[in-house]
Design a protein around this motif. Structure first.
Motif, short mmCIF file in Angstrom:
data_model
loop_
_atom_site.label_atom_id
_atom_site.label_comp_id
_atom_site.label_asym_id
_atom_site.label_seq_id
_atom_site.Cartn_x
_atom_site.Cartn_y
_atom_site.Cartn_z
N ILE A 4 -13.45 15.57 5.55
CA ILE A 4 -11.66 14.79 4.72
C ILE A 4 -10.65 15.80 5.07
CG2 ILE A 4 -11.27 14.28 2.81
CD1 ILE A 4 -14.45 14.50 1.34
N ASN A 5 -9.03 14.19 5.43
CA ASN A 5 -8.75 15.17 5.52
C ASN A 5 -7.63 14.47 4.89
OD1 ASN A 5 -7.92 12.24 6.48
ND2 ASN A 5 -8.22 12.36 8.34
N SER A 6 -6.31 15.16 4.44
CA SER A 6 -5.60 14.84 3.63
C SER A 6 -4.61 13.23 3.52
CB SER A 6 -4.32 15.93 3.71
OG SER A 6 -3.41 15.82 5.11
N GLU A 7 -4.57 13.34 4.31
CA GLU A 7 -4.51 11.29 5.16
C GLU A 7 -5.30 10.41 3.83
OE1 GLU A 7 -2.65 13.14 8.35
OE2 GLU A 7 -4.50 13.67 6.98
N THR A 8 -6.46 10.75 4.32
CA THR A 8 -7.58 9.55 3.29
C THR A 8 -7.55 10.04 1.84
OG1 THR A 8 -9.34 9.85 5.06
CG2 THR A 8 -10.37 8.67 3.23
N LEU A 9 -7.28 11.47 1.07
CA LEU A 9 -7.10 12.29 0.23
C LEU A 9 -5.46 10.88 -0.89
CD1 LEU A 9 -7.81 15.51 0.10
CD2 LEU A 9 -9.35 13.48 -0.89
N PHE A 10 -4.86 11.15 0.07
CA PHE A 10 -3.64 10.32 -0.73
C PHE A 10 -3.78 8.89 -0.05
CE2 PHE A 10 0.02 9.14 0.55
CZ PHE A 10 1.36 9.60 -1.05
N TYR A 11 -4.58 8.11 0.69
CA TYR A 11 -4.51 6.82 0.71
C TYR A 11 -5.64 6.59 -0.75
CZ TYR A 11 -7.57 3.06 1.81
OH TYR A 11 -8.01 1.45 2.38
N VAL A 12 -6.77 7.45 -0.80
CA VAL A 12 -7.55 7.12 -1.80
C VAL A 12 -6.46 6.81 -3.08
CG1 VAL A 12 -9.41 8.36 -2.96
CG2 VAL A 12 -10.14 7.82 -1.37
N LEU A 13 -5.77 7.86 -3.39
CA LEU A 13 -4.96 8.47 -4.36
C LEU A 13 -4.27 7.17 -3.98
CD1 LEU A 13 -3.39 9.62 -6.99
CD2 LEU A 13 -1.37 10.99 -4.97
N THR A 14 -2.99 6.45 -3.50
CA THR A 14 -2.59 5.00 -3.55
C THR A 14 -3.27 3.70 -3.91
OG1 THR A 14 -1.22 6.29 -1.79
CG2 THR A 14 -0.99 3.88 -1.97
N LEU A 15 -4.21 4.10 -3.29
CA LEU A 15 -5.43 2.55 -3.62
C LEU A 15 -6.33 2.84 -4.89
CD1 LEU A 15 -6.48 1.09 -2.19
CD2 LEU A 15 -8.80 1.93 -1.63
N ARG A 36 -6.30 5.75 10.63
CA ARG A 36 -6.37 4.88 12.51
C ARG A 36 -4.62 4.10 11.40
NH1 ARG A 36 -11.67 1.25 10.12
NH2 ARG A 36 -12.28 3.46 10.12
N LEU A 37 -3.88 4.69 9.60
CA LEU A 37 -3.18 3.98 9.56
C LEU A 37 -2.45 4.77 9.82
CD1 LEU A 37 -4.70 3.06 5.52
CD2 LEU A 37 -4.84 2.04 7.85
N THR A 38 -2.11 6.51 9.90
CA THR A 38 -0.95 7.11 9.67
C THR A 38 -0.85 7.76 11.12
OG1 THR A 38 -2.46 9.40 8.83
CG2 THR A 38 -1.08 7.65 7.41
N GLY A 39 -1.85 8.03 12.63
CA GLY A 39 -1.77 8.11 13.26
C GLY A 39 -1.95 9.96 13.49
N THR A 40 -2.28 10.50 12.36
CA THR A 40 -2.22 11.94 12.21
C THR A 40 -3.52 12.43 11.51
OG1 THR A 40 -1.05 11.96 10.01
CG2 THR A 40 0.27 12.39 11.99
N GLY A 81 3.87 -0.48 5.72
CA GLY A 81 2.46 -0.61 5.90
C GLY A 81 2.05 0.97 4.87
N PHE A 82 1.03 1.65 4.93
CA PHE A 82 0.57 2.29 4.33
C PHE A 82 2.06 3.68 4.49
CE2 PHE A 82 -1.44 6.65 4.57
CZ PHE A 82 -1.89 6.63 2.70
N TRP A 83 2.33 4.09 3.77
CA TRP A 83 3.02 5.10 3.34
C TRP A 83 2.36 6.09 2.90
CZ3 TRP A 83 5.35 8.10 -1.31
CH2 TRP A 83 6.26 8.73 -0.57
N TYR A 84 2.62 7.40 3.73
CA TYR A 84 2.19 8.45 3.44
C TYR A 84 3.36 9.85 4.18
CZ TYR A 84 -0.30 13.17 5.03
OH TYR A 84 -1.55 13.52 4.60
N LEU A 124 0.93 -1.72 -0.16
CA LEU A 124 0.23 -0.21 0.02
C LEU A 124 1.21 1.37 -0.24
CD1 LEU A 124 -2.85 0.87 0.02
CD2 LEU A 124 -2.86 0.93 2.08
N ASP A 125 1.62 1.40 -1.09
CA ASP A 125 2.95 1.94 -1.09
C ASP A 125 2.77 2.70 -2.58
OD1 ASP A 125 5.40 3.48 -1.04
OD2 ASP A 125 5.97 2.19 0.52
N LEU A 126 2.78 4.73 -2.56
CA LEU A 126 3.04 4.49 -3.68
C LEU A 126 3.90 4.99 -4.91
CD1 LEU A 126 0.83 6.38 -5.94
CD2 LEU A 126 1.43 8.00 -5.07
N ARG A 127 4.92 4.60 -3.89
CA ARG A 127 6.42 4.11 -4.20
C ARG A 127 6.43 3.25 -5.47
NH1 ARG A 127 9.65 5.78 1.37
NH2 ARG A 127 8.10 4.33 1.40
#
Length: 276
Positions: A108-119, A92-96, A270-273, A38-41
């Motif tokens: 909507i937080n930036s963490e979820t937007l980045f998660y959606v982009l990654t997914l 819950r994945l990043t703690g922020t 894990g999830f990369w943020y 679950l890593d965009l890299r």
């Protein structure tokens, strides 16, 4: 649909020359590699490689347009549902929690937007390899390859028949839909309520399914008359031996999978943020 009655597109690209079983190994390694992370890299390089291979295969876009737009629509709808239903899921994945877009009932937080982009990148990474395996493999050659690596020939032949008849059923569905529309039974917004359009669509699907069942019955009878299934083994007209290029890509697929497992265990767990 080409003259062979399958999704296969003729060509002489790298993927066209590979054995069907090798493509299956590569597809499985690619899929496992994609779902491990679950890593965009990871997804960006894989997506770039997949697009390059897809372009070099020379498959016309109109042939793969249905699969392409189907995946795009699925990805967009999935992203919208995640953002609207769970706008703070990635917390819950990043703690922020970095609020960005207020919705009234939540933000909507930036963490979820980045998660959606990654997914979304995760799903799109599978698309080029899927298209390559489908459109660069002759059904008979693929069935022969499956049988050679240990898949029972009855199952391999069933896969071959399915690949051959998907375009026929698609073409028949379009023809039936066009004839229904000529009689005033459409499925667009101008043709009535949603319930009415569903009824019209059912009127198209039912005869196509009946036709498919008739085809299955005819093919089954023809195969029984020719003694299909009476022997433990069978030969394949389109079967061929593995070549050095095939073995090279088998090794490449195994190395790719091993490298992915090592990265998962040692580095990218894990999830990369990047902004945490």
């Amino acid at each position: 649909m080409n003259r062979t009655g399958s999704l296969y597109v003729t060509g002489n690209s790298l993927f066209h020359r590979l054995d069907g079983a090798v493509k299956l190994v590569l597809f499985m390694a690619w899929t496992v590699m994609t779902y491990m992370f679950l890593d965009l890299r990871v997804f960006v390089p894989m997506l770039i490689v997949g697009i390059v291979l897809l372009v070099t295969a020379g498959i016309p876009f109109k042939r793969m347009a249905f699969l392409f737009w189907l995946m795009i629509i699925f990805t967009v709808l999935n992203s919208i549902f995640i953002v609207l239903i769970t706008p703070t899921f990635a917390t819950r994945l990043t703690g922020t929690d970095t609020p960005v877009i207020p919705l009234g009932y939540n933000t909507i937080n930036s963490e979820t937007l980045f998660y959606v982009l990654t997914l979304s990148a995760k799903y799109l990474t599978l698309l080029p390899m899927t298209i390559l395996c489908i459109f660069t493999t002759q059904p008979s050659a693929f069935a022969a390859s499956l049988n050679r690596i240990g898949v029972p020939y009855k199952i391999a032949y069933a896969v071959s028949i399915a690949l051959r008849y998907i375009p026929d059923l698609t073409e028949e569905f379009r023809g039936t839909l066009n004839s229904m529309q000529a009689r005033g039974m459409g499925i667009s917004k101008e043709d009535g309520s949603i319930l009415q359009r569903i009824r019209n669509l059912a009127a198209v699907v039912v005869p196509v399914l009946q036709s498919a069942l008739h085809r299955i019955d005819s093919v089954t009878n023809a195969m029984e008359l020719r003694g299909f299934g009476t022997q433990k083994r069978r030969t394949w007209y389109s079967g061929k031996d593995m070549e050095p290029l095939d073995w090279t890509f088998v090794v490449l697929g195994v190395v790719l999978l091993a490298a992915g497992i090592w990265l998962k265990v040692k580095m990218l767990r894990g999830f990369w943020y990047p902004f945490s």
